[in-house]
Scaffold this active site. Structure first.
Site, PDB file in Angstrom:
ATOM      1  N   LYS A  14       0.763  -1.298  -0.046  1.00 24.32           N
ATOM      2  CA  LYS A  14       0.046  -0.068  -0.033  1.00 24.32           C
ATOM      3  C   LYS A  14       1.024   1.192   0.031  1.00 24.32           C
ATOM      4  O   LYS A  14       0.369   2.339  -0.845  1.00 24.32           O
ATOM      5  CB  LYS A  14      -0.824   0.081   1.244  1.00 24.32           C
ATOM      6  CG  LYS A  14      -1.938  -1.223   1.334  1.00 24.32           C
ATOM      7  CD  LYS A  14      -2.883  -1.069   2.511  1.00 24.32           C
ATOM      8  CE  LYS A  14      -2.209  -1.089   3.861  1.00 24.32           C
ATOM      9  NZ  LYS A  14      -1.608  -2.317   4.276  1.00 24.32           N
ATOM     10  N   ARG A  69      -9.383   0.968   9.084  1.00 25.45           N
ATOM     11  CA  ARG A  69      -8.867  -0.259   9.343  1.00 25.45           C
ATOM     12  C   ARG A  69     -10.156  -0.798  10.246  1.00 25.45           C
ATOM     13  O   ARG A  69     -10.100  -2.244  10.540  1.00 25.45           O
ATOM     14  CB  ARG A  69      -7.776  -0.452  10.132  1.00 25.45           C
ATOM     15  CG  ARG A  69      -6.445  -0.518   9.682  1.00 25.45           C
ATOM     16  CD  ARG A  69      -5.257  -0.495  10.179  1.00 25.45           C
ATOM     17  NE  ARG A  69      -4.095  -1.159   9.945  1.00 25.45           N
ATOM     18  CZ  ARG A  69      -2.908  -0.490   9.393  1.00 25.45           C
ATOM     19  NH1 ARG A  69      -2.957   0.545   9.021  1.00 25.45           N
ATOM     20  NH2 ARG A  69      -2.035  -1.344   9.514  1.00 25.45           N
ATOM     21  N   ARG A  79      11.882  -5.551   4.392  1.00 25.32           N
ATOM     22  CA  ARG A  79      11.697  -4.072   3.862  1.00 25.32           C
ATOM     23  C   ARG A  79      12.541  -3.024   4.630  1.00 25.32           C
ATOM     24  O   ARG A  79      12.640  -3.360   5.905  1.00 25.32           O
ATOM     25  CB  ARG A  79      10.336  -3.899   3.530  1.00 25.32           C
ATOM     26  CG  ARG A  79       9.552  -3.623   4.699  1.00 25.32           C
ATOM     27  CD  ARG A  79       7.886  -3.136   4.457  1.00 25.32           C
ATOM     28  NE  ARG A  79       7.311  -3.125   5.647  1.00 25.32           N
ATOM     29  CZ  ARG A  79       5.871  -2.968   5.582  1.00 25.32           C
ATOM     30  NH1 ARG A  79       5.232  -2.952   4.632  1.00 25.32           N
ATOM     31  NH2 ARG A  79       5.128  -2.698   6.688  1.00 25.32           N
ATOM     32  N   ARG A 129      11.435  -0.864  10.365  1.00 24.70           N
ATOM     33  CA  ARG A 129      10.436  -0.646  11.062  1.00 24.70           C
ATOM     34  C   ARG A 129      10.503  -1.511  12.503  1.00 24.70           C
ATOM     35  O   ARG A 129      10.710  -2.682  12.261  1.00 24.70           O
ATOM     36  CB  ARG A 129       9.029  -0.403  10.750  1.00 24.70           C
ATOM     37  CG  ARG A 129       8.805   0.674  10.303  1.00 24.70           C
ATOM     38  CD  ARG A 129       7.498   0.467   9.296  1.00 24.70           C
ATOM     39  NE  ARG A 129       6.323  -0.189   9.940  1.00 24.70           N
ATOM     40  CZ  ARG A 129       5.072  -0.184   9.297  1.00 24.70           C
ATOM     41  NH1 ARG A 129       4.857   0.191   8.330  1.00 24.70           N
ATOM     42  NH2 ARG A 129       4.191  -0.981  10.168  1.00 24.70           N
ATOM     43  N   ARG A 186      -0.614  -8.704  13.251  1.00 25.02           N
ATOM     44  CA  ARG A 186      -1.022  -7.547  12.449  1.00 25.02           C
ATOM     45  C   ARG A 186      -1.805  -8.269  11.292  1.00 25.02           C
ATOM     46  O   ARG A 186      -2.875  -7.753  11.032  1.00 25.02           O
ATOM     47  CB  ARG A 186       0.184  -6.613  11.818  1.00 25.02           C
ATOM     48  CG  ARG A 186       0.967  -5.627  12.667  1.00 25.02           C
ATOM     49  CD  ARG A 186       2.136  -5.797  12.407  1.00 25.02           C
ATOM     50  NE  ARG A 186       2.456  -4.385  11.109  1.00 25.02           N
ATOM     51  CZ  ARG A 186       3.422  -4.422  10.488  1.00 25.02           C
ATOM     52  NH1 ARG A 186       4.601  -4.951  10.618  1.00 25.02           N
ATOM     53  NH2 ARG A 186       3.377  -3.661   9.452  1.00 25.02           N
TER      54      ARG A 186
END
Ligand code: AMP
Length: 227
Positions: free
Chosen positions: A22, A97, A136, A170, A181
């Site tokens: 996203k 969300r 990432r 992160r 998550r």
């Protein structure tokens, strides 16, 4: 565009599990369509870093991979939406969300006479998520996203966009938190697919392929949603 058919600023929503791409895709759409990317994850991380009341309340929840309370997130989003640059149109990345957030967004948009152009669901398989998320990292200078396997900068450790060598990973991009998550996504966010389908605003895209290929498909969806 013909002034007679000019409409209010575009509102696009990107839906999808963590790691669906996203943020990466929102940045491309921001460039291509002159829209503003609003990521509640980024806004919350900034609040945590700044040590605001909202940030203090959100920190442990984010570290555990759970959802921050609707009240905090809606307030942060509402304040950001009221800033002048959002008049260009927005891409919501990571919001809403929950159904409560989706209804709050409907209320906010109704009060400004805006509507949702499209809610685009990026469809990916859960098995792919851990690989995507654990590799990432992001440029601390400009926010450009990279990945150990899928998207490396031309010069290792140096951002292609701004030249910074400050790369960040992160804290919540680890295997345990990713599991929470994903669970939060399936329990609380996936029902929004039906919510937006019911409003006739849902578009879907297979987000399992190459970044550029997905970007191409998304561009077509967004271009038609904005006319
Ligand atoms: P993201 O950067 O979108 O992956 O979000 C990182 C974390 O911020 C999530 O795991 C949640 O803890 C929190 N968060 C971001 N957006 C929301 C939201 N709309 N509602 C609740 N929590 C959120």
């Amino acid at each position: 565009m013909d002034a007679a058919v000019m409409t209010s600023p575009a509102v696009l929503i990107l839906l999808g599990p963590p790691g669906a791409g996203k943020g990466t895709q929102a940045r491309m759409l921001e460039e291509n369509f002159g829209l503003v990317q609003l990521s509640t994850g980024d806004l919350l991380r900034a609040a945590v870093a700044a040590g605001t009341e909202a940030g203090k309340a959100a920190k442990a929840v984010m570290e555990a991979g759970d959802l921050v309370s609707d009240g905090i997130v809606i307030a942060i989003l509402r304040d950001r939406l009221a800033e002048p640059d959002c008049a260009k149109g927005v891409i919501l990345d990571g919001f809403p969300r929950t159904t409560v957030q989706a209804e709050a967004l409907d209320g906010l948009l109704e009060s400004t006479g805006q509507k949702i152009n499209a809610a685009i669901s990026l469809e990916v398989e859960d098995g792919e998520m851990v690989t995507r998320i654990s590799g990432r990292y992001t440029c601390g200078g400009c926010g450009e996203g990279y990945h150990d396997t899928f998207k490396q900068p031309a010069t290792t450790g140096t951002c292609d966009k701004c030249g910074s060598t400050d790369m960040e990973r992160r804290a919540d991009d680890n295997a345990e938190t990713v599991a929470s998550r994903l669970e939060a996504y399936h329990a609380q966010t996936a029902p929004l697919i039906a919510y937006y389908r019911g409003k006739g605003a849902l578009k879907t895209i297979n987000a399992m392929g190459e970044i550029d290929e997905i970007a191409h498909g998304l561009n077509d969806i967004v271009a038609s949603a904005m006319t």
